[in-house]
Scaffold this motif. Structure first.
Motif, PDB file in Angstrom:
ATOM      1  N   LEU A   1     179.654  19.307  28.313  1.00 35.36           N
ATOM      2  CA  LEU A   1     178.243  19.428  27.847  1.00 35.36           C
ATOM      3  C   LEU A   1     178.652  20.546  26.799  1.00 35.36           C
ATOM      4  O   LEU A   1     177.747  21.220  26.145  1.00 35.36           O
ATOM      5  N   ALA A   2     179.984  21.030  26.454  1.00 34.57           N
ATOM      6  CA  ALA A   2     180.193  22.267  25.437  1.00 34.57           C
ATOM      7  C   ALA A   2     179.895  22.062  24.144  1.00 34.57           C
ATOM      8  O   ALA A   2     179.037  23.095  23.875  1.00 34.57           O
ATOM      9  N   PRO A   3     179.633  20.800  23.673  1.00 34.95           N
ATOM     10  CA  PRO A   3     179.132  20.824  22.132  1.00 34.95           C
ATOM     11  C   PRO A   3     177.592  20.707  22.204  1.00 34.95           C
ATOM     12  O   PRO A   3     177.049  20.812  21.201  1.00 34.95           O
ATOM     13  N   LEU A   4     177.038  20.451  23.445  1.00 36.58           N
ATOM     14  CA  LEU A   4     175.572  20.230  23.430  1.00 36.58           C
ATOM     15  C   LEU A   4     174.717  21.554  22.719  1.00 36.58           C
ATOM     16  O   LEU A   4     173.822  21.407  21.727  1.00 36.58           O
ATOM     17  N   PRO A   5     175.034  22.650  23.116  1.00 36.98           N
ATOM     18  CA  PRO A   5     174.196  23.825  22.604  1.00 36.98           C
ATOM     19  C   PRO A   5     174.364  23.925  21.008  1.00 36.98           C
ATOM     20  O   PRO A   5     173.388  24.306  20.406  1.00 36.98           O
ATOM     21  N   LEU A   6     175.555  23.684  20.741  1.00 34.47           N
ATOM     22  CA  LEU A   6     175.980  23.642  19.017  1.00 34.47           C
ATOM     23  C   LEU A   6     175.449  22.615  18.466  1.00 34.47           C
ATOM     24  O   LEU A   6     174.679  22.860  17.290  1.00 34.47           O
ATOM     25  N   MET A   7     175.428  21.605  18.874  1.00 34.13           N
ATOM     26  CA  MET A   7     174.378  20.445  18.186  1.00 34.13           C
ATOM     27  C   MET A   7     172.911  20.689  18.309  1.00 34.13           C
ATOM     28  O   MET A   7     172.468  20.236  17.305  1.00 34.13           O
ATOM     29  N   MET A   8     172.474  21.210  19.182  1.00 41.61           N
ATOM     30  CA  MET A   8     171.116  21.385  19.230  1.00 41.61           C
ATOM     31  C   MET A   8     170.677  22.486  18.231  1.00 41.61           C
ATOM     32  O   MET A   8     169.837  22.446  17.679  1.00 41.61           O
ATOM     33  N   VAL A   9     171.634  23.773  18.139  1.00 44.73           N
ATOM     34  CA  VAL A   9     171.216  24.445  17.098  1.00 44.73           C
ATOM     35  C   VAL A   9     171.565  24.012  15.706  1.00 44.73           C
ATOM     36  O   VAL A   9     170.632  24.326  14.776  1.00 44.73           O
ATOM     37  N   GLY A  10     172.364  23.337  15.616  1.00 42.86           N
ATOM     38  CA  GLY A  10     172.775  22.473  14.240  1.00 42.86           C
ATOM     39  C   GLY A  10     171.685  21.598  13.770  1.00 42.86           C
ATOM     40  O   GLY A  10     171.192  21.474  12.620  1.00 42.86           O
ATOM     41  N   LEU A  11     171.279  20.526  14.773  1.00 44.66           N
ATOM     42  CA  LEU A  11     170.304  19.575  14.371  1.00 44.66           C
ATOM     43  C   LEU A  11     168.799  20.139  14.286  1.00 44.66           C
ATOM     44  O   LEU A  11     168.210  19.598  13.745  1.00 44.66           O
ATOM     45  N   SER A  12     168.770  21.594  14.689  1.00 42.92           N
ATOM     46  CA  SER A  12     167.417  21.822  14.458  1.00 42.92           C
ATOM     47  C   SER A  12     167.438  23.046  13.381  1.00 42.92           C
ATOM     48  O   SER A  12     166.424  23.240  12.627  1.00 42.92           O
ATOM     49  N   ARG A  13     168.569  23.700  12.986  1.00 42.93           N
ATOM     50  CA  ARG A  13     168.654  24.826  11.934  1.00 42.93           C
ATOM     51  C   ARG A  13     169.437  24.708  11.053  1.00 42.93           C
ATOM     52  O   ARG A  13     169.258  25.260   9.993  1.00 42.93           O
ATOM     53  N   GLY A  14     170.252  23.449  11.232  1.00 44.74           N
ATOM     54  CA  GLY A  14     171.193  23.217   9.769  1.00 44.74           C
ATOM     55  C   GLY A  14     172.695  23.560  10.225  1.00 44.74           C
ATOM     56  O   GLY A  14     173.206  24.048  11.171  1.00 44.74           O
ATOM     57  N   THR A  15     173.427  22.895   9.269  1.00 45.04           N
ATOM     58  CA  THR A  15     175.060  23.114   9.397  1.00 45.04           C
ATOM     59  C   THR A  15     175.434  24.529   9.398  1.00 45.04           C
ATOM     60  O   THR A  15     176.266  24.960  10.239  1.00 45.04           O
ATOM     61  N   GLY A  16     174.887  25.502   8.668  1.00 46.31           N
ATOM     62  CA  GLY A  16     175.198  26.869   8.684  1.00 46.31           C
ATOM     63  C   GLY A  16     175.047  27.545  10.101  1.00 46.31           C
ATOM     64  O   GLY A  16     175.828  28.416  10.520  1.00 46.31           O
ATOM     65  N   ALA A  17     173.869  27.047  10.516  1.00 44.55           N
ATOM     66  CA  ALA A  17     173.544  27.569  12.074  1.00 44.55           C
ATOM     67  C   ALA A  17     174.662  27.080  13.030  1.00 44.55           C
ATOM     68  O   ALA A  17     175.063  28.195  13.833  1.00 44.55           O
ATOM     69  N   ALA A  18     174.876  26.129  12.923  1.00 46.81           N
ATOM     70  CA  ALA A  18     176.110  25.473  13.653  1.00 46.81           C
ATOM     71  C   ALA A  18     177.308  26.117  13.452  1.00 46.81           C
ATOM     72  O   ALA A  18     177.964  26.467  14.480  1.00 46.81           O
ATOM     73  N   LEU A  19     177.569  26.679  12.347  1.00 46.98           N
ATOM     74  CA  LEU A  19     178.929  27.056  12.072  1.00 46.98           C
ATOM     75  C   LEU A  19     178.913  28.464  12.681  1.00 46.98           C
ATOM     76  O   LEU A  19     179.940  28.855  13.411  1.00 46.98           O
ATOM     77  N   VAL A  20     177.833  29.227  12.378  1.00 47.62           N
ATOM     78  CA  VAL A  20     177.809  30.620  12.934  1.00 47.62           C
ATOM     79  C   VAL A  20     177.686  30.701  14.524  1.00 47.62           C
ATOM     80  O   VAL A  20     178.203  31.319  15.395  1.00 47.62           O
ATOM     81  N   ALA A  21     177.118  29.758  15.122  1.00 52.30           N
ATOM     82  CA  ALA A  21     177.132  29.327  16.483  1.00 52.30           C
ATOM     83  C   ALA A  21     178.322  28.996  16.932  1.00 52.30           C
ATOM     84  O   ALA A  21     178.975  29.482  18.125  1.00 52.30           O
ATOM     85  N   GLY A  22     179.160  28.304  16.300  1.00 53.32           N
ATOM     86  CA  GLY A  22     180.432  27.902  16.633  1.00 53.32           C
ATOM     87  C   GLY A  22     181.437  28.971  16.543  1.00 53.32           C
ATOM     88  O   GLY A  22     182.255  29.140  17.575  1.00 53.32           O
ATOM     89  N   LEU A  23     181.461  29.889  15.555  1.00 51.18           N
ATOM     90  CA  LEU A  23     182.282  30.868  15.411  1.00 51.18           C
ATOM     91  C   LEU A  23     181.898  32.024  16.435  1.00 51.18           C
ATOM     92  O   LEU A  23     182.891  32.437  17.142  1.00 51.18           O
ATOM     93  N   ALA A  24     180.615  32.103  16.803  1.00 54.78           N
ATOM     94  CA  ALA A  24     180.194  33.103  17.937  1.00 54.78           C
ATOM     95  C   ALA A  24     180.707  32.751  19.267  1.00 54.78           C
ATOM     96  O   ALA A  24     181.441  33.484  20.198  1.00 54.78           O
ATOM     97  N   ALA A  25     180.679  31.356  19.772  1.00 53.49           N
ATOM     98  CA  ALA A  25     181.086  30.768  20.740  1.00 53.49           C
ATOM     99  C   ALA A  25     182.665  31.012  21.017  1.00 53.49           C
ATOM    100  O   ALA A  25     182.918  31.247  22.121  1.00 53.49           O
ATOM    101  N   THR A  26     183.330  30.482  19.963  1.00 51.67           N
ATOM    102  CA  THR A  26     184.673  30.507  19.912  1.00 51.67           C
ATOM    103  C   THR A  26     185.410  32.203  20.152  1.00 51.67           C
ATOM    104  O   THR A  26     186.316  32.415  20.846  1.00 51.67           O
ATOM    105  N   ALA A  27     184.555  32.965  19.359  1.00 54.39           N
ATOM    106  CA  ALA A  27     185.010  34.339  19.681  1.00 54.39           C
ATOM    107  C   ALA A  27     184.701  34.779  21.130  1.00 54.39           C
ATOM    108  O   ALA A  27     185.591  35.480  21.918  1.00 54.39           O
ATOM    109  N   ALA A  28     183.598  34.292  21.918  1.00 54.12           N
ATOM    110  CA  ALA A  28     183.275  34.651  23.380  1.00 54.12           C
ATOM    111  C   ALA A  28     184.545  33.979  24.208  1.00 54.12           C
ATOM    112  O   ALA A  28     185.022  34.605  24.856  1.00 54.12           O
TER     113      ALA A  28
END
Length: 288
Positions: free
Chosen positions: A6-33
């Motif tokens: 389910l690792a992609p689920l939070p990123l997809m929920m962010v992106g499908l509700s807020r847009g591609t930019g938000a998904a990219l930011v969330a992905g970078l933050a998660a990758t850094a974590a």
């Protein structure tokens, strides 16, 4: 372990509700974590299994256009599935390029032999007491289609997470696009061409090319399995007691396990071919 799927689920929920930019930011933050927590090359698998598919799904799923009558047409789910299938095939090809052409002893080794050697070594560590015949049976099941198993799992987990993310957002009222009518799924023609080409090459080629082509064919067949499931779902949904029938149908398919793939793929191919005999709109972009 199950939560990793389910690792992609939070990123997809962010992106499908807020847009591609938000998904990219969330992905970078998660990758850094992940990098801070695990270190080493641990962020790379996370990027491949979670960030990359999430960005593809979000970017394509949120595309839309206005029709002449003022209605909005969203990017068809079948085309999103086509992008994901192409990406899974690309992952197989990249993986094949990274495989050394020689063993540790310096002997020339083909791709299938290398996969078999790696799996055999892994078995030696995880199941050292496995008998010779059982080991050969296991290798006989896994080695021929191991790349397809890995890429196919990646594809299916991406699809499942995308459907769940869109469904949850729709229930919560935070979705950007309406929920697609999945039972009216339509596939792009390029997938049929990829399937036909890979099957043809798999039958006539030899060596690594044959091995790759057969694995690509299996992965490319997955969208047609989903198309068959969509057709079955649509037929059952129009019957009385549809929910009970769906539970029974999916229960039978679950018990049949891998054997259910064959008839579902056949149904999907038949459904794809018969679409040319009936009038269609722009294809699979219908929403509920």
């Amino acid at each position: 372990m199950l939560l990793s799927y389910l690792a992609p689920l939070p990123l997809m929920m962010v992106g499908l509700s807020r847009g591609t930019g938000a998904a990219l930011v969330a992905g970078l933050a998660a990758t850094a974590a992940v990098a801070l927590a695990a270190g080493g090359i641990s962020p790379l698998p996370y990027v491949v299994t979670a960030v990359l598919p999430s960005l593809v799904v979000v970017r394509q799923a949120l595309l839309w256009r206005s029709n002449a009558d003022g209605s909005v047409e969203w990017y068809p789910p079948g085309l999103v599935l086509g992008w994901l299938t192409g990406l899974s095939v690309l992952l197989i090809m990249v993986g094949a390029l990274l495989v050394p052409d020689r063993s540790d002893s310096g002997e020339a080794m083909g791709l299938e032999a290398w996969v078999g050697d790696v799996i055999a070594r892994t078995l030696g560590v995880l199941a050292p007491n496995l008998k010779g015949e059982e080991r050969q049976t296991f290798l006989g099941w896994w080695v021929p289609l191991f790349p397809a198993m890995v890429a196919g799992s990646w594809l299916m987990m991406t699809v499942i997470n995308a459907v769940v993310a869109q469904g949850l957002l729709t229930r919560l009222g935070h979705n950007r696009r309406p929920r697609p009518t999945y039972r009216e799924l339509e596939l792009p023609t390029v997938l049929a061409l990829m399937l036909a080409a890979s099957l043809g090459v798999g039958f006539v080629a030899e060596g690594d090319l044959r091995y790759l082509a057969r694995n690509v064919a299996v992965v490319t067949l997955i969208p047609f399995v989903l198309l068959g499931l969509a057709g079955m779902h649509g037929w059952v949904a129009r019957r009385p007691n549809a929910r009970m029938l769906l539970v029974v149908t999916y229960g039978v398919l679950f018990l049949a396990s891998a054997w259910a793939i064959i008839p579902m793929a056949g149904l999907g191919v038949a459904r794809f071919l018969t679409r040319f005999r009936r009038p269609t709109d722009s294809g699979g972009g219908k929403e509920e």
